[in-house]
Scaffold this active site. Structure first.
Site, PDB file in Angstrom:
ATOM      1  N   GLU A 256       0.832  -1.497  -0.217  1.00 53.59           N
ATOM      2  CA  GLU A 256      -0.030  -0.096   0.165  1.00 53.59           C
ATOM      3  C   GLU A 256       1.042   1.175  -0.067  1.00 53.59           C
ATOM      4  O   GLU A 256       0.442   2.415   0.781  1.00 53.59           O
ATOM      5  CB  GLU A 256      -0.918  -0.451   1.504  1.00 53.59           C
ATOM      6  N   GLU A 290      -5.313  -2.185  -0.335  1.00 55.73           N
ATOM      7  CA  GLU A 290      -4.723  -1.436  -0.529  1.00 55.73           C
ATOM      8  C   GLU A 290      -5.258  -0.623  -0.718  1.00 55.73           C
ATOM      9  O   GLU A 290      -4.722   0.727   0.259  1.00 55.73           O
ATOM     10  CB  GLU A 290      -3.643  -1.610  -1.774  1.00 55.73           C
TER      11      GLU A 290
HETATM   12 ZN   LIG Z   1      -2.823  -4.928   3.613  1.00 57.72          ZN
END
Ligand SMILES: [Zn+2]
Length: 844
Positions: A256, A290
């Site tokens: 992310e 994400e």
């Molecule tokens: Zn995660």
């Protein structure tokens, strides 16, 4: 390193100027990291790993320093405290470890190419540039990148590029953020871009080995996810852009990084014209996961890694909340029920499992924290319980407040509970701490005792478990009015059963909706009542019933054989979740039979009985306009038919293979794996096998490759198995990121088990050198454990892994997995006769 001294306590950075010169040809990174911050002591430490440090200046003057990989630090004598600017000159190797700054490899028109990307979580930013590499050490970053650039290359990062001077690419100053979320990438890329309603630029990037249309699905999901979160969180997306980048080599699923999310190709790019619904669902939930982190994790970050669950549990819940909102017809929560819930219940039942919240210091232990079943799945179930308790309005109000209070900063679990508690008026922390801090979960027993309906809780174990007297605050979700919201005590009586049953008019049930993290053991009276009314239960309730019975059988609280006669009652279900659990339970019976024995023949007959009508109904190829449930159910019944060695199915699959032999990738993606596996198992010769392996090498279609990787290991030919194992360490054929699936495939084939097990034992050092640095490493042990079920393998497993017990990051996995195999071996030993008799009886 002094015990639990965080470098942030010594030096608190506020701003970085990072200059990087990355040379792919010489595989060398050189640069300067200039850090302004507040020195709390005259001697400070800055993280580095695998670097050579040539000079350190403080406010322009050379200062003494030492560095070593043991402490992963540069120890600097500033000779003063307070505001200081430290400039560190360094060089570092560019390695293939899939950590830090690393190359991904791919082929385009027969030419080998590289795409440079990054992966810093958890502690690999320190391999890219010197920094205080702790989540709490938030600062702003100015990034400048030079590389051996040629025509047609692009470089992207968290923030937009603002200028290029003398081949150096300068990026806009970031917002205040943690080092593990910095990312960049360069090479030849293609992209598709769009803009959200609120003006955020959204982009999907990949190598040019993909067709442009493969970027469309992700772009649409990313855009709509961001729009959903901006509304749900009542907090604007904090950056100018949100780039999604597919990297050909990637260790985890996705990462992310703020503004530049990186993905495995399999989790981002897909052919919109031939991808199974199941794969689309998976890709969509990964993207939504994400993007949930862009706020929860990136804007507000856990203070230290012990609160990793705060990031992951939350994102793991929100991926379902988001996709359910933007694609309501998908019924995505059913995937939560068939994947996350059983995963959490299974692993969390083994004594020695970690709690969701765990104290941690050592970097190797931090990586071992990423237990998917606990930190992700169980944690998400905990938050689903919270959501069910407080409702969406309070959840959203609490989150808005949480983001407003902690934005660009850090928080702990207690901060989240406080925000949700204030919004809901409930003492959320008190309820949740029993789930967060304690490993395991309860079995709630429901029984009629002396005419009274009583319930009680006790920790549930599969395998030997030490009863520590743990109790939970259990959200009961009962279907009788007499059931309280929470069971906080050991046991309680609900009243006269006959009266309660009459008043309600339905069988007594707990955990309706299966949103709480516990299982239910009904006594015979209550269970028979439920079974007599099976048709009135919805799909989730049916799933829950079979799942809980299977767990109770594995926990030796009921007999496994007692489940066998129930299976046929679920065989005609049109529901995906019911078929998922049905074939899950049936598949578990395979461990009770010896390959090719009379018992296995009977079991194959049972699979045929269960699946034949559904195969006839659904057919071997998808039909236009069929329901989502039908699309998702077909794989279960086809797989069952092939295990059953059903002659019509074998012939149908073979016919499809022959008709499409020149374009196997073009077979319908939803059934392709079964057609390929059928061919390898029942028809293949070396020539077909080589054709498939060659396709695997050449294809850039991740879903086709996954099908080949699942089909090829099913061969029973020893020469071909040896050939497969021969390519395990050939990265041009099997990328290290994909090796675990191949290993599992061969190990899971009774004709390949020995060869795969020999390989991993002989080449363990190679494996550790290749993937040992990342969080996927321990899962090779888990995969092995998932297959082993004989006393011989148990002994071999112990002989091999026990000497490795003290390896940092492996201790818990080895201890737990030994117990898991021991438990399974004992279960089979004790119950196989009864189970096989029940199978024979069911197929008479
Ligand atoms: Zn995660």
């Amino acid at each position: 390193m002094a015990e639990s001294t965080h470098f942030y306590e010594l030096f608190q950075p506020t701003h970085y100027n990072v200059y990087l010169d990355i040379n792919r040809a010489t595989k060398l990174i050189s640069g300067t990291s200039t850090i302004t911050g507040d020195a709390k002591q005259a001697s400070i430490a800055i993280h580095q790993k695998f670097m050579t440090i040539s000079a350190v200046k403080a406010d322009g003057k050379d200062v003494p320093f030492t560095f070593d990989d043991q402490s992963e630090g540069i120890h600097i004598d500033l000779g003063k405290t307070g505001e200081t600017t430290v400039a560190i000159d360094f060089t570092a190797p560019l390695t293939d470890s899939m950590m830090g700054i690393y190359p991904s490899y791919y082929e385009l028109n027969g030419e080998k190419k590289e795409l440079i990307g990054t992966q810093f979580e958890t502690t690999a930013a320190r391999q890219a540039f010197p920094c205080v590499d702790e989540p709490e050490a938030k600062a702003t970053f100015d990034l400048a990148i030079k590389f051996d650039e040629h025509e047609g290359e692009t470089v992207i990062s968290n923030m937009p590029e603002v200028k290029v001077v003398d081949g150096v690419h300068y990026f806009d100053t970031t917002v205040r953020m943690s080092s593990y979320l910095i990312a960049f990438a360069f090479g030849e890329m293609q992209s598709k871009l769009t803009t959200t309603k609120s003006g955020v630029k959204v982009g999907v990037f990949s190598t040019k080995a993909h067709q442009p249309k493969e970027l469309d699905f992700a772009l649409d999901i990313a855009k709509r996810s961001i729009e959903f979160y901006e509304d749900f969180y009542q907090t604007p997306y904090p950056l100018p852009h949100s780039w999604q980048l597919a990297l050909p080599d990637f260790s985890a699923g996705a990462m992310e990084n703020w503004g530049l999310v990186t993905y495995r190709e399999a989790y981002l790019v897909l052919d919109p014209d031939n991808t199974s619904f199941e794969t689309k669902q998976r890709v969509a939930t990964v993207i939504a996961h994400e993007l949930a982190h862009q706020w929860f994790g990136d804007l507000v970050t856990m203070k230290w890694w012990d609160d990793l669950w705060l990031n992951e549990s939350f994102a793991n819940m929100m991926e379902y909340v988001a996709i359910d909102a933007i694609e309501p017809d998908w019924h995505i929560w059913e995937v939560f029920q068939t994947s996350e819930a059983p995963m959490a219940l299974q692993r969390d039942a083994t004594d020695g499992v970690q709690s969701v919240h765990v104290q941690v210091e050592d970097p190797a232990e931090i990586d071992a924290l990423f237990d998917g079943a606990i930190v992700y799945a169980k944690g998400a179930r905990m938050l689903v319980m919270v959501r069910a308790l407080i409702g969406d309005d309070a959840l959203r109000a609490g989150l808005k407040n949480y983001f407003a209070t902690h934005h660009y900063g850090n928080a702990t679990g207690a901060d989240l509970w406080a925000a949700l508690g204030a919004a809901s008026g409930m003492n959320v922390g008190a309820i949740m701490n029993s789930w967060l801090e304690q490993p395991g979960y309860p079995v709630v027993s429901a029984a009629v005792v002396d005419g009274k309906l009583t319930i009680s809780q006790q920790q549930f174990f599969v395998g030997e478990g030490k009863d520590a007297g743990r109790q939970w605050q259990v959200p009961l979700n009962g279907n009788y009015d007499a059931v309280p919201e929470i069971l906080a005590d050991k046991s309680m009586t609900l009243g006269d059963y006959a009266e309660l049953r009459q008043a309600s008019g339905q069988p007594f049930r707990l955990n309706v909706g299966n949103n709480s993290h516990f299982i239910v053991k009904y006594d015979d009276t209550l269970l028979q009542d439920i079974l007599a009314n099976l048709d009135t239960l919805d799909a989730i309730a049916q799933l829950q019933l079979l799942q809980d019975l299977r767990l109770l059988a594995e926990g030796r609280q009921i007999s496994y054989a007692a489940i066998v006669p129930l299976l046929s009652r679920f065989a005609d279900s049109r529901s995906t979740v019911v078929n998922d659990v049905l074939y899950g339970v049936a598949g578990n019976l395979r461990k009770f039979v010896t390959p090719d024995s009379a018992e296995e023949k009977a079991l194959r007959r049972l699979f045929d009985r269960l699946s034949a009508k559904q195969v006839a109904r659904l057919g071997w190829t998808p039909r236009a306009g069929e329901s989502n449930d039908d699309q998702l159910t077909r794989p279960f019944v086809l797989n069952a038919a092939l295990y059953a060695k059903n002659p019509e199915s074998i012939a149908a699959a073979h016919k499809l293979f022959v008709a499409n032999q020149d374009n196997l990738a073009g077979l319908p993606a939803a059934v392709r794996v079964f057609i390929l596996a059928n061919e390898v198992e029942n028809f293949s010769d070396a020539e077909v096998f080589d054709q498939l392996l060659n396709d695997y090498r050449k294809s850039s279609d991740a879903s086709y490759k996954a099908d080949l990787a699942a089909a090829l290991p099913t061969t029973s030919d020893a020469t071909l198995i040896a050939k497969l194992i021969g390519v395990f360490e050939d990265a041009d054929t099997v990328k290290p990121q994909d090796l675990r699936a191949w290993y599992r495939g061969v190990l899971n084939n009774s004709d390949g088990e020995q060869a795969a097990w020999d390989w991993i034992r002989n080449d363990w050092q190679w494996l550790e050198n290749t993937v040992g640095g990342d969080m996927e490493f321990t899962t090779y042990i888990t995969v092995t454990t998932g297959v082993f079920h004989t006393p011989e393998r148990l002994a071999e497993f112990k002989a091999f892994f026990e000497p490795k017990l003290n390896t940092p990051g492996l201790t818990r996995e080895i201890t737990m997995d030994t117990k898991v195999i021991e438990t399974r071996v004992a279960l089979i030993e004790d119950e196989k006769t009864a189970v096989n008799e029940a199978v024979a009886e069911a197929t008479k």
